[in-house]
Scaffold this active site. Structure first.
Site, mmCIF file in Angstrom:
data_model
loop_
_atom_site.group_PDB
_atom_site.id
_atom_site.type_symbol
_atom_site.label_atom_id
_atom_site.label_comp_id
_atom_site.label_asym_id
_atom_site.label_seq_id
_atom_site.Cartn_x
_atom_site.Cartn_y
_atom_site.Cartn_z
ATOM 1 N N GLU A 205 0.813 -1.217 0.000
ATOM 2 C CA GLU A 205 0.000 0.000 0.000
ATOM 3 C C GLU A 205 0.846 1.266 0.000
ATOM 4 O OE1 GLU A 205 -2.532 -3.134 0.503
ATOM 5 O OE2 GLU A 205 -0.824 -2.735 1.790
ATOM 6 N N ASN A 282 -1.194 -7.905 -3.273
ATOM 7 C CA ASN A 282 -1.762 -6.978 -4.250
ATOM 8 C C ASN A 282 -0.708 -6.076 -4.881
ATOM 9 O OD1 ASN A 282 -2.076 -5.893 -1.312
ATOM 10 N ND2 ASN A 282 -1.904 -4.080 -2.586
ATOM 11 N N ASP A 327 -7.205 -5.061 -4.583
ATOM 12 C CA ASP A 327 -6.518 -5.560 -3.383
ATOM 13 C C ASP A 327 -6.955 -6.986 -3.065
ATOM 14 O OD1 ASP A 327 -4.901 -5.674 -1.114
ATOM 15 O OD2 ASP A 327 -6.343 -4.658 0.165
ATOM 16 N N MET A 674 3.398 6.670 17.010
ATOM 17 C CA MET A 674 3.020 7.773 16.129
ATOM 18 C C MET A 674 4.261 8.557 15.716
ATOM 19 S SD MET A 674 0.425 10.903 16.915
ATOM 20 C CE MET A 674 0.503 12.424 15.954
#
Length: 728
Positions: A205, A282, A327, A674
């Site tokens: 991705e 994918n 996907d 994060m």
């Protein structure tokens, strides 16, 4: 003052190490002494679970039968172990000679006494938590492999590490990434075959080139690497496989975008053929027009590839979704078995990938023997058995051809995702945790440019189109549900089905006790009769269960273990829909036995949302902030700022965090994983994003009662009424 003498108090920093060293003496003198011969002969020692699928064929079937249909309702909790972080838990534990080896979030490895859950040692690979945003689907890990006294773990940040099984100390570490400028991650479990540790990676991705690598189990030295998609067409192909694949790609845009094809989960191995089977993922970009000019099959995307286990040399492939545009990965669990096909026994490979079809292949040649959809699909009208190719319905699914938005079934989490299925050779059925879901796909009319930052999705299209409010989401949620399907792979038809409230229910385990075990997204652990689907036992799990259970025995006592802990892709990206499960992340190892009397630990009640600050941004500012949120925050904190509970719901920020908003985004929050956004968001953009979140916080205040109804945990069905549908 430091105390001395035999009763001196250990300093806090020394205490965990001291505990680990003292408990490591409880381990067998030759811990995890597993090799290929032992795994091949696993049925001779059914009390152990020595490989990811118990055996190389990945059937996830146990010969143990002390727990059966007559007594399974007497199961009780024997022990539990609380993991360090309440994030997604997806691991399959390994149990060897009374010791359990398993993993939690951020690839932390635990060695536990399988009798009572006492910690023997813990190994934290210190994964770079700032890189958690580069993992598409939370900081999850699917478990370890063991081999000749070592435990192997793939680390989220791309390392593969070997650990001494007795002491918990690192033996060696290798960085598996071929390109540090790309967002490569590892969430899958390694396999060890012929003394080689095999691992793939994730990141399609975000725009990477996929590959699988084998390392020497003793030294960590690379033995071979198999690329799954071609590299720069200006350069010679690396091998025969890449020469084959290169002919099926067009243009050179895929070079900049990586191509994808990551092998992020499933493998299987046939010792007789010495073939390793790789499930390939994918493409990057998803939209085939921007990836490969909408031309070619784009090998080996969404394919099963067989390679020589010793050399990585290509043997054969079968592509489930040529030119994949949705996907529809083929990384899903593969099972090897022998089935009666057309009057004779065939050695087969079975897979139910994301695209909705169940495939039976000859595992020596890759010949397609049969294929049938397990859930409703609209992207294809079926499989052409002469060519082995899907009959694609362009009007329903080819969004890039006419530029129209398409509602595709199934969608990006598929009819079946990573959650392992199991096969019971006694019933002849495969037990599949299935999804019913649809989503919109929409072509972007201008060719996308690669984003300069990592941890930003590179899809090349628009997808999802979820509504913001609970009423619209409730209507959408009605079209998203789960099933446990008992599938007959010979008849290519369901034997029975059990419905669930939502997708992302746990993997399955089948046993010689004529049982099927599965955990559910709505926080239960359940046992069904393997031949009929009748529910025979269930117990609360205190969180959603996604991982597949295992069973083992120690000292004549059979146990069943579930790794519980809600999280992963569904609860982060599509947080709002995942709220239908009505659970919180609460990571535990839960182990059951007949007559168990341990107490289940429950998570604390969630805090109420605080009153938000005044809304000062105008409509234009808020709209700009929404776009910034979608591009930078939604993959972790949820679409439209609705979190599934794994990561903070940004509609519920405290007054202090509202005041610190810029410093939080610029400083990052390392414990949560994060990253800092100082290099990608200007202060004025942060302000707009903040205005959008304040607006969403006010929305929550006005929609609170509706959200409570939406996310209320569904009532548990009694044992006598579980709505099982048995096929005639």
């Amino acid at each position: 003052m430091t105390q001395s003498g035999p009763h001196r108090r250990l300093l806090p920093s020394v205490l965990p190490l001291a505990i680990a060293l003292s408990l490591s003496c409880l381990l067998p003198s030759h811990a995890a002494e597993v090799d290929g011969a032992r795994i091949i002969a696993a049925d001779k020692e059914p009390g152990n679970w020595m490989s990811h699928g118990r055996t190389y064929d990945e059937q996830r079937f146990s010969p143990l039968k002390n727990i059966d249909q007559s007594n399974v309702n007497q199961l009780g909790l024997a022990w539990s172990y609380k993991l360090d972080l309440d994030r997604g838990v997806e691991a399959t534990p390994i149990v060897v000679d009374g010791v359990m080896y398993t993993t939690g979030p951020f690839s932390v490895v635990y060695a536990l006494d399988a009798r009572n859950g006492k910690l023997l040692w813990k190994y934290d690979p210190q994964s770079d938590r700032q890189r958690a945003g580069e993992a598409c689907c939370d900081a999850v890990n699917r478990g370890v492999a063991v081999w000749q006294g070592k435990v192997y773990v793939g680390v989220l940040d791309g390392r593969l590490e070997a650990i001494d099984a007795k002491t918990g100390k690192r033996v060696w570490s290798v960085d598996t990434r071929s390109d540090h400028t790309r967002s490569y991650t590892i969430t899958g479990a390694p396999r060890v075959v012929n003394g080689k540790v095999v691992i793939g990676n994730g990141g399609a991705e975000f725009g990477v080139r996929g590959y699988v690598t084998a390392y020497d189990a003793e030294t960590g030295k690379q033995v071979w690497r198999f690329f799954t998609v071609p590299g720069d067409p200006k350069l010679p192909p690396e091998d025969k496989a890449m020469a084959i694949a290169a002919k099926t790609w067009h243009g050179d845009a895929f070079v900049q975008q990586g191509g994808g094809g990551t092998a992020w989960d499933s493998f299987a191995y046939d010792p007789e053929l010495n073939l390793l089977y790789i499930g390939v993922g994918n493409g990057s970009l998803w939209d085939p027009k921007w990836r490969s000019q909408a031309k070619g099959d784009n090998l080996f995307l969404s394919s099963i590839v067989a390679v020589n286990a010793d050399t990585g040399e290509y043997a054969w492939h079968y592509q489930t979704t040529p030119g994949d545009a949705w996907d529809f990965t083929a990384t899903q669990h593969m099972i090897l078995a022998e089935l009666p096909i057309d009057g004779r026994q065939r050695k087969v490979l079975m897979q139910a990938p994301k695209n909705g079809f169940f495939y039976v292949l000859d595992r020596k040649t890759g010949e397609l023997l049969s294929a049938k959809n397990i859930v409703p699909v609209n992207w294809a009208k079926g499989i052409d058995m002469k060519t082995g190719r899907p009959i694609v319905d362009d009007q329903a699914a080819a969004y890039w051809k006419d530029g129209k938005r398409k509602l595709v079934t199934p969608a990006f989490w598929g009819a079946h995702d990573w959650h392992p299925m199991s096969y019971n050779p006694q019933t002849g059925l495969v037990y599949i945790p299935a999804h019913i879901m649809s989503a919109y796909y929409e072509h972007i009319p201008e060719a996308p440019k690669r984003h300069p930052f990592k941890s930003v999705y590179q899809l090349g299209l628009r997808t999802g189109m979820m509504p913001e409010g609970p009423d619209g989401l409730l209507e959408m949620a009605k079209t998203w549900s789960g099933k446990l399907i008992a599938w007959d792979p010979v008849k290519q038809a369901p034997a029975w089905e059990v419905p669930y409230i939502t997708i992302f229910n746990g993997g399955t385990l089948s046993t010689a006790g004529n049982l099927v075990f599965e955990g559910s997204a709505d926080g239960r652990v359940i046992a069904y009769a393997a031949e009929t689907g009748k529910k025979l036992w269930e117990s609360p799990a205190a969180s959603g269960v996604m991982a597949a259970p295992i069973t083992y025995s120690v000292d004549g006592e059979q146990y069943v273990t579930f790794m519980a802990g809600w999280g992963g892709a569904f609860s982060t990206f599509a947080g709002a829909l995942s709220l239908r499960a009505g659970v919180q992340p609460f990571a535990q190892v839960l182990t059951y036995k007949l007559g168990g009397t341990a107490t289940l630990h429950e998570p604390p009640a969630p805090a109420d949302a605080p009153k938000p600050p005044a809304q000062t941004g105008d409509a234009q500012t808020i709209a700009a902030g929404a776009a910034l949120y979608d591009g930078n925050c939604s993959q972790c904190h949820g679409i439209h700022a609705v979190s599934g509970g794994v990561l903070p719901d940004l509609r519920k920020l405290s007054a202090e965090k509202h005041q610190m908003f810029l410093s939080i985004l610029y400083g990052g929050r390392i414990p949560d994983g994060m990253p800092s956004f100082a290099d990608r968001l200007k202060p004025e953009e942060v302000a707009k994003l903040h205005d959008y979140l304040i607006k969403r916080a006010h929305d929550l205040q006005t929609e609170g009662d509706a959200w409570q109804r939406f996310s209320a945990k569904p009532a548990t069905q009694p044992l006598a009424d579980n709505h099982t549908h048995t096929q005639e």
